[in-house]
Motif scaffolding. Structure first.
Motif, PDB file in Angstrom:
ATOM      1  N   PHE A 188       0.867  -1.106  -0.054  1.00  0.00           N
ATOM      2  CA  PHE A 188      -0.002   0.037   0.052  1.00  0.00           C
ATOM      3  C   PHE A 188       0.778   1.329   0.010  1.00  0.00           C
ATOM      4  N   GLY A 206      -6.132   0.651   2.914  1.00  0.00           N
ATOM      5  CA  GLY A 206      -5.512   1.565   1.950  1.00  0.00           C
ATOM      6  C   GLY A 206      -5.602   1.420   0.549  1.00  0.00           C
ATOM      7  N   LYS A 207      -4.743   2.421   0.137  1.00  0.00           N
ATOM      8  CA  LYS A 207      -4.828   2.629  -1.325  1.00  0.00           C
ATOM      9  C   LYS A 207      -3.558   1.931  -1.995  1.00  0.00           C
ATOM     10  N   LEU A 208      -3.392   1.178  -2.908  1.00  0.00           N
ATOM     11  CA  LEU A 208      -2.470   0.547  -3.430  1.00  0.00           C
ATOM     12  C   LEU A 208      -1.391   1.286  -4.083  1.00  0.00           C
ATOM     13  N   ALA A 237      -1.992   3.557   4.173  1.00  0.00           N
ATOM     14  CA  ALA A 237      -2.556   2.328   4.862  1.00  0.00           C
ATOM     15  C   ALA A 237      -2.877   2.879   6.449  1.00  0.00           C
TER      16      ALA A 237
END
Length: 364
Positions: free
Chosen positions: A251, A267-269, A254
């Motif tokens: 991430f 979270g965002k990747l 996160a």
């Protein structure tokens, strides 16, 4: 109800919310004695956390001009009247101009630790459900005002709550965790414990208590171009750092949280990815035990870099994002629907929030 057997009365009461039980203390002396009994308190807490029960979980928002407790399940079910409850200032809190920067240092079994302003030496414990609070003695002078980790946990071997604090420093180009101290509620005192850990950069100072240990998100230094995303933990009973566990995915941002009796990562990747993910696990240390609960298109969310607290609801995800101070977002991925909740806030993004469980746990 007086004709019912005592064990049935006790069983019924353990399923009731704290707000009702606090009122019932005034019914008669036997009920006051029963509801205040440590054995009843433990049984009530067990009911609250067993079976992945998230109905007793709340989101505490520490912001000016006051605290708010958010029942995200009520909000998810459309009960806006009972979704947000304003709370008075804890009696142990210092009312100063710096109070707007109050930060939550940990949450465990209904107790939360709050740091008042920017001073690590000005902290107190609080049970938002019973309103009981307690100012803490100052830790060692070696603990810096900035650059430290904290966490609040429960030691079942001695039936006591512990607050952990340690310095975060850099030496020889490597990040270090050093000079850890532990506060125990029963002794009302701090003591130094052993432990220096190198090669870890923490993503947040407040740890999450789960399965007898405190957990922090961080990056493990590898010497390569990219550090490894990990969970770093400390066994509360043994008072020892346990090392690193890799995350189920990489991430770029996160957040670690708790939902029922599961540990969660939101979270965002990678920055170029367009999805937000929610992962959960009920078995620590086994990478294959992680399950992806949701993968949500990023354009459906108001989430930004300043999102600090997230939790799962029965219908989706709750996010507290500081890009819009005082605004919480509920997202239902099945209906692809978003609902916004408002809490009183001075519009200053410098506030904090954390998930806690309603309980009768006492600070006495």
């Amino acid at each position: 109800m007086s004709k019912l057997p005592q064990d049935i009365i006790v069983d019924i009461l353990t399923y009731l919310p704290v707000k009702s039980l606090v009122r019932f203390r005034c019914v008669c002396k036997p009920w006051q004695s029963l509801i205040s009994d440590p054995r009843f308190v433990k049984l009530h807490l067990k009911r609250a956390i067993e079976g992945n029960n998230i109905n007793r979980q709340r989101l505490l928002v520490a912001a000016e001009p006051l605290y708010s407790s958010v029942d995200f399940e009520a909000a998810s079910d459309g009960d806006d009247v009972n979704a947000v409850m304003e709370l008075p200032y804890p009696s142990a809190a210092s009312r100063t101009e710096s109070f707007a920067f109050a930060s939550i240092q940990g949450s465990c079994d209904g107790l939360v630790c709050i740091r008042n302003g920017g001073d690590v030496h000005d902290m107190f414990l609080w049970n938002p459900s019973t309103r009981e609070s307690k100012k803490l003695p100052k830790p060692s002078s070696s603990v810096q005002k900035d650059g430290f980790l904290t966490g609040l946990g429960y030691d079942s071997t001695i039936d006591d709550y512990k607050l952990v604090i340690a310095c975060l420093t850099t030496a020889n180009g490597s990040h270090q965790i050093m000079a850890p101290e532990v506060f125990t509620l029963k002794t009302n005192s701090w003591r130094r414990i052993q432990g220096i850990h190198s090669g870890i950069t923490l993503e947040g100072c407040a740890g999450v208590f789960w399965n007898g240990a405190l957990h922090w998100l961080g990056k493990q230094e590898t010497g390569a171009d990219h550090d490894v995303d990990v969970i770093f933990s400390l066994d509360v009973a043994q008072e020892k750092f346990m090392g690193f566990v890799p995350l189920p995915n990489h991430f770029c941002t996160a957040v670690l949280s708790i939902s029922g009796n599961c540990l969660c990562i939101f979270g965002k990747l990678h920055p170029d990815e367009s999805y937000f993910e929610a992962w959960i696990t009920s078995e620590y240390g086994v990478k294959t035990s992680w399950r992806r609960r949701y993968a949500i298109p990023f354009d459906r969310l108001y989430m930004d870099y300043f999102s600090t607290e997230m939790c799962l609801t029965k219908k989706g995800v709750l996010m507290d994002h500081h890009g819009c101070p005082g605004t919480l977002q509920l997202y239902d991925p099945v209906e692809d629907a978003t609902k916004l909740l408002s809490v009183k806030n001075s519009r200053d993004p410098m506030y904090d929030s954390a998930v806690y469980t309603e309980s009768l746990v006492s600070l006495g």
